[in-house]
Scaffold this active site. Structure first.
Site, mmCIF file in Angstrom:
data_model
loop_
_atom_site.group_PDB
_atom_site.id
_atom_site.type_symbol
_atom_site.label_atom_id
_atom_site.label_comp_id
_atom_site.label_asym_id
_atom_site.label_seq_id
_atom_site.Cartn_x
_atom_site.Cartn_y
_atom_site.Cartn_z
ATOM 1 N N SER A 113 0.838 -1.203 0.000
ATOM 2 C CA SER A 113 0.000 0.000 0.000
ATOM 3 C C SER A 113 0.870 1.248 0.000
ATOM 4 C CB SER A 113 -0.936 0.003 1.213
ATOM 5 O OG SER A 113 -0.198 -0.153 2.411
ATOM 6 N N ASN B 217 -2.165 -2.042 13.420
ATOM 7 C CA ASN B 217 -3.618 -1.862 13.379
ATOM 8 C C ASN B 217 -4.071 -0.596 14.110
ATOM 9 O OD1 ASN B 217 -3.484 -4.228 12.025
ATOM 10 N ND2 ASN B 217 -4.493 -5.495 13.584
ATOM 11 N N THR C 16 -39.585 25.427 -11.456
ATOM 12 C CA THR C 16 -39.816 24.065 -10.961
ATOM 13 C C THR C 16 -40.054 23.236 -12.217
ATOM 14 O OG1 THR C 16 -42.204 24.348 -10.763
ATOM 15 C CG2 THR C 16 -40.910 24.873 -8.805
ATOM 16 N N HIS C 17 -39.641 21.993 -12.205
ATOM 17 C CA HIS C 17 -39.733 21.122 -13.394
ATOM 18 C C HIS C 17 -39.005 21.742 -14.591
ATOM 19 C CE1 HIS C 17 -43.050 19.020 -11.248
ATOM 20 N NE2 HIS C 17 -43.342 20.256 -10.856
ATOM 21 N N SER D 66 -13.645 24.291 -28.806
ATOM 22 C CA SER D 66 -13.755 23.030 -29.532
ATOM 23 C C SER D 66 -12.671 23.007 -30.599
ATOM 24 C CB SER D 66 -15.136 22.934 -30.180
ATOM 25 O OG SER D 66 -15.093 22.047 -31.282
ATOM 26 N N LYS E 26 -17.428 27.615 -30.375
ATOM 27 C CA LYS E 26 -17.799 27.029 -29.081
ATOM 28 C C LYS E 26 -17.061 27.637 -27.899
ATOM 29 C CE LYS E 26 -20.232 23.999 -28.406
ATOM 30 N NZ LYS E 26 -20.067 22.555 -28.623
ATOM 31 N N GLU F 184 -19.174 20.828 -16.222
ATOM 32 C CA GLU F 184 -19.434 19.436 -16.628
ATOM 33 C C GLU F 184 -18.552 18.468 -15.844
ATOM 34 O OE1 GLU F 184 -19.780 19.217 -21.118
ATOM 35 O OE2 GLU F 184 -19.334 21.321 -20.787
ATOM 36 N N TYR G 152 -9.599 -6.282 12.740
ATOM 37 C CA TYR G 152 -8.892 -5.884 11.525
ATOM 38 C C TYR G 152 -8.942 -7.008 10.499
ATOM 39 C CZ TYR G 152 -5.460 -4.201 8.211
ATOM 40 O OH TYR G 152 -4.852 -3.776 7.053
ATOM 41 N N LYS H 54 -8.168 3.383 1.810
ATOM 42 C CA LYS H 54 -7.441 4.621 1.549
ATOM 43 C C LYS H 54 -7.554 5.172 0.122
ATOM 44 C CE LYS H 54 -4.244 2.774 4.240
ATOM 45 N NZ LYS H 54 -5.207 2.099 5.116
HETATM 46 N N1 ARG Z 1 -1.259 -1.170 5.467
HETATM 47 C C1 ARG Z 1 -2.193 -1.670 6.403
HETATM 48 C C2 ARG Z 1 -3.550 -0.999 6.179
HETATM 49 O O1 ARG Z 1 -3.592 0.016 5.593
HETATM 50 C C3 ARG Z 1 -1.737 -1.377 7.790
HETATM 51 C C4 ARG Z 1 -2.221 -2.378 8.809
HETATM 52 C C5 ARG Z 1 -1.661 -3.727 8.525
HETATM 53 N N2 ARG Z 1 -1.988 -4.671 9.532
HETATM 54 C C6 ARG Z 1 -1.787 -5.971 9.366
HETATM 55 N N3 ARG Z 1 -2.102 -6.745 10.327
HETATM 56 N N4 ARG Z 1 -1.362 -6.487 8.226
HETATM 57 O O2 ARG Z 1 -4.577 -1.493 6.588
#
Ligand code: ARG
Length: 452
Positions: free
Chosen positions: A20, A107, A152-153, A274, A280, A287, A314, A322
């Site tokens: 990640s 965690n 309205t409408h 355009s 245009k 948009e 977890y 994320k």
């Molecule tokens: N990168 C993990 C996340 O965003 C962090 C927590 C990882 N925990 C684990 N037990 N593998 O969730």
């Protein structure tokens, strides 16, 4: 960092699948603030010497400076931001670095980081939303007395002023801000100390850590604290709804910029041409605001779908929280900034607004109200005016030119006076209605609120 029980290396595909760091690197300022607060609590509990704490603190601040200046190499083999920073710290300062993870888990670390990230971004969103409100307020001020049809409408309904129309969006944005503020309040408690899911046998002062990080308190249940992503769902909802409001504003402006309406024009700096049709001038910002709002809603659905099947506590699925979070925050911040600029530079075409507002049919309701004031029940008055409208259409005579008394004796010689826009607006003086006096009072109220 967790290889003790493993005898084989992680497959490189699994590494690629599970990393990640490519996106959660953005959490670094929060991760470092959390680690410093955690280390200070370790020192206060006697787990670190003063010297070890100083090494950790300055090591982490150096890493932060290196990340900011682009001199830090993130490694996918170290999965995420937490392990990248901790591994580099230990590489730099040695044994003290290896003590940092005592009484902590990734965690509770990630839960802390994302809360801090959301809090910081909410503060930015609140300021940027206020800037857009101020731009709308300036337009409301400028066009406080510009009468336009209210719809309205998407059919002409009754007269309003452009100022009243702009202020409607200021109201919506104020509610968006109150939702963000509410979300901020609820998320501002510290999960640190919840460990992997069951706290720790080593007790650090959770309240002191929370206070250092600016949290208002600590979470009460370690399992909930680790599994909870409600604050992200709330933020994604608040962002989606704000997007929906701005998407509606966009739709109004797109219509207003058509040749058919021609109420408004956007500046050259906020429109595009355009490559084929030389005439245009396209309202792309509007948009794209409308289009990107689809993504905001999608991100909310994405997170809810991730959460709904997860047992406590977890689960690695949570790492998927994320990308939608970052995308929604970035997208809305950009939407707010570009719309602020665009609204600040837009203009209304007074002549076109006046011409559209001069349609006497806009005052058909006022004519019914006139009859009500003569003692006629509203339903009956509505029908009488409906007949007059039908006659106007059938004979091609504007409603205000008809011989109303010939249609029904209830119309007195003063009926024609109804067809004055000035009078019609003045009469709409109850709180919340669009009389020019009311709109001006609302503008003053907003000035005091937003520019104190
Ligand atoms: N990168 C993990 C996340 O965003 C962090 C927590 C990882 N925990 C684990 N037990 N593998 O969730």
């Amino acid at each position: 960092m967790w290889k003790g029980r493993f005898s084989q290396d992680t497959s490189s595909l699994v590494q690629q699948f599970g990393e990640s760091i490519s996106y959660d690197w953005r959490l670094f300022p929060h991760d470092i603030a959390g680690s410093i607060a955690h280390a200070r609590a370790q020192k206060n509990a006697g787990l670190l010497s003063g010297e070890e704490f100083s090494q950790i603190e300055s090591g982490l601040l150096d890493i932060k400076a290196d990340i900011v200046s682009g001199n830090f190499e993130f490694k996918a083999s170290l999965e995420d931001i937490h392990m990248n920073i901790e591994a580099e710290l230990t590489r730099r300062i040695g044994p003290a670095g290896a003590k940092l993870h005592t009484a902590r888990s990734r965690n509770d670390q990630v839960a802390t980081d994302t809360r801090l990230y959301c809090r910081t971004e909410i503060d930015g969103l609140l300021l940027e939303t206020t800037s857009l409100q101020l731009a709308l307020l300036d337009r409301a001020d400028q066009y406080a007395a510009t009468v336009i049809p209210g719809y309205t409408h998407l059919q002409r309904g009754q007269p309003v002023t452009a100022g009243h129309h702009f202020l409607a969006y200021v109201e919506m944005l104020e509610r968006d801000k109150s939702r963000l503020t509410d979300c901020r309040k609820r998320l501002n408690i510290s999960p640190l100390g919840s460990g992997a899911l069951a706290g720790s046998t080593i007790n650090l002062d959770r309240r002191a850590i929370a206070a250092e990080l600016g949290f208002d308190g600590v979470t009460h249940n370690s399992m909930d604290a680790i599994a909870d992503r409600d604050y992200i769902a709330e933020l994604l909802f608040a962002i989606s709804l704000c997007g929906a409001h701005l998407s509606r504003l966009s739709e109004d402006l797109i219509l207003w910029c058509t040749a058919e309406f021609a109420f408004a024009s956007l500046s050259d700096a906020h429109t595009t041409g355009s490559s084929l049709m030389p005439q245009k001038k396209n309202p792309d910002v509007c948009e794209l605001t409308r289009g990107k709002t689809g993504r905001l809603v999608g991100n909310l659905m994405n997170l809810l779908a991730t959460l709904k099947g997860l047992p406590l506590t977890y689960n690695r699925d949570l790492q998927e929280d994320k990308p939608p979070l970052f995308d929604s925050v970035d997208t809305l911040r950009l939407i707010l900034a570009v719309n602020t600029e665009m609204i600040a530079a837009m203009e209304l075409n007074g002549e076109k607004c006046r011409a559209a507002a001069a349609d006497p049919l806009l005052l058909a309701t006022d004519l019914a109200d006139y009859l009500v004031n003569k003692g006629i029940p509203f339903r009956h008055a509505h029908e009488l005016v409906g007949k007059a409208v039908a006659a106007a259409i059938a004979t091609g005579t504007p409603l205000d030119q008809l011989d109303l008394a010939a249609i029904d004796p209830a119309y007195g010689p003063d009926a024609r006076q109804v067809f004055s826009l000035e009078r019609a607006l003045k009469a709409r003086s109850n709180p919340g209605s669009p009389s020019i006096e009311n709109v001006r009072a609302e503008i003053s109220r907003w000035h005091a609120l937003l520019r104190p």
